[in-house]
Design an enzyme around this catalytic site. Structure first.
Site, PDB file in Angstrom:
ATOM      1  N   PRO A  95      -3.762 -41.721   2.492  1.00 43.68           N
ATOM      2  CA  PRO A  95      -3.903 -43.271   2.131  1.00 43.68           C
ATOM      3  C   PRO A  95      -5.234 -43.725   2.247  1.00 43.68           C
ATOM      4  O   PRO A  95      -5.998 -43.054   3.044  1.00 43.68           O
ATOM      5  CB  PRO A  95      -2.874 -43.582   3.250  1.00 43.68           C
ATOM      6  N   LYS A  96      -5.274 -44.851   1.741  1.00 44.12           N
ATOM      7  CA  LYS A  96      -6.823 -45.412   1.844  1.00 44.12           C
ATOM      8  C   LYS A  96      -6.546 -46.681   2.843  1.00 44.12           C
ATOM      9  O   LYS A  96      -5.721 -47.725   2.431  1.00 44.12           O
ATOM     10  CB  LYS A  96      -7.335 -45.868   0.290  1.00 44.12           C
ATOM     11  N   TRP A  97      -6.935 -46.439   4.004  1.00 46.30           N
ATOM     12  CA  TRP A  97      -6.918 -47.562   4.878  1.00 46.30           C
ATOM     13  C   TRP A  97      -7.874 -48.933   4.722  1.00 46.30           C
ATOM     14  O   TRP A  97      -8.840 -48.752   4.319  1.00 46.30           O
ATOM     15  CB  TRP A  97      -6.909 -47.198   6.171  1.00 46.30           C
ATOM     16  N   GLY A 120      -4.430 -48.308  -1.010  1.00 47.71           N
ATOM     17  CA  GLY A 120      -4.729 -47.250  -2.159  1.00 47.71           C
ATOM     18  C   GLY A 120      -4.623 -45.765  -1.644  1.00 47.71           C
ATOM     19  O   GLY A 120      -4.109 -45.737  -0.565  1.00 47.71           O
TER      20      GLY A 120
END
Length: 335
Positions: A37-39, A185
């Site tokens: 996951p893009k944090w 994202g």
């Protein structure tokens, strides 16, 4: 690396985090790939020597004074002489708004917020293992093992491991669910690659959506009398127009005509609900002055993330929508 205080960290404080280039789709060939996951938080390298901890933002600026609870938690770990790569997030809140509130000049305010909205470090890479051994030249799959072992042994509420998968189908599901909360994202990394400080060696993909918004105002370009950005609004459940963001992707050859069109519509409140605020310490690039216009124009914009019922970033103007009535532009589009 010995700092100004005489502390010797395993790697220089000037070490830059590995970065990502933007893509429209998740890569699947030329791998193998690991997806995460893009944090939507503050990227952070955490350095430790003995009991001394230093947190550095992607810009290289120190973050420690704003997150004393993380300094305390990492200092209390039995593990020493390490460097970890992760993202500072605040769970249970509109994450980025809560994070921005933490960048406050008053220490008393910071201490209060650290108790009310404690942060976590979501760990996704290890640059130096406990004991100080550099892992930068090792492939990602070995560094991932080190990160998993580190978090498991730490047993700290302030630390958690970012999920990871090699399944493209799982990554696609994550991408479809992104765009609100603390994930915006998916990031892809090659499993066999070393850590590349400062290089765009990763791939980031965001979920992109569109919405039809009402133009409730505009700002002039600095030092000119031509439009620089459009202020966007959506109607809430009470029929009021709330400000939700902006778009500045206006073609230069369209500015003059668009400025004239907007100036003819000037007047009234522009936004009848939440209105644009003035400049803040977080947004120095924008002027606080804006021009309200009658809510008659509708534009379709592309956006990637919503937090606190606002677009997290600037949007991209796709097209004008003369076929769309302003009152049809509601929050249901971005729910």
């Amino acid at each position: 690396m010995v700092g100004a205080s005489g502390v010797e960290f395993p790697l220089p404080l000037s070490t830059q985090p590995m970065e990502a280039r933007t893509a429209e789709a998740l890569p699947w060939d030329d791998g193998p790939w690991q997806y995460e996951p893009k944090w939507d938080g503050f990227r952070c390298l955490a350095f430790k020597d003995g009991k001394t901890v230093d947190l550095r933002a992607k810009s290289g600026k120190p973050l420690g004074r704003y997150f004393p609870e993380l300094i305390a938690a990492l200092s209390a770990l039995t593990a020493t002489e390490f460097v970890a790569d992760g993202e500072i997030v605040i769970e249970g809140y509109a994450s980025f708004d809560a994070l921005q509130m933490r960048l406050h000049p008053a220490e008393s305010r910071i201490r209060k917020l650290s108790r009310e909205t404690p942060a976590q470090l979501v760990l996704f890479d290890m640059l130096a293992a406990p004991g100080g051994q550099s892992l930068i030249e090792l492939p990602l799959h070995d560094r991932r093992d080190a990160a998993e072992d580190f978090v498991a042994k730490a047993r700290s509420k302030a630390l958690r491991l970012s999920p990871a998968t090699t399944s493209l189908a799982t990554a696609d599901r994550w991408l479809k669910d992104a765009g609100s909360g603390s994930v915006d994202g998916v990031v892809a990394k090659r499993l066999n690659d070393p850590y590349r400080p400062g290089e765009r060696a990763m791939v980031k993909v965001k979920r992109l959506r569109t919405a039809d918004c009402v133009v409730g105002g505009f700002r002039y370009l600095t030092g000119t009398r031509q439009v620089g950005s459009l202020l966007l609004g959506l109607y809430n459940e009470n029929g009021q127009l709330d400000h939700v963001g902006f778009t500045s992707t206006i073609a230069n050859d369209e500015r003059t005509a668009l400025t004239e069109r907007l100036e003819e519509l000037r007047g009234g409140l522009g936004f009848t609900g939440k209105a644009p605020g003035g400049p803040s310490r977080w947004s120095t690039e924008r002027s606080g002055k804006w021009e309200p216009v009658r809510p008659e124009l509708v534009v379709e914009v592309r956006f990637d993330h919503v937090t606190s019922k606002r677009f997290r970033h600037g949007t991209r103007l796709l097209r004008w929508r003369p076929d769309k009535a302003p009152h049809q532009c509601t929050f249901e589009q971005i729910a």
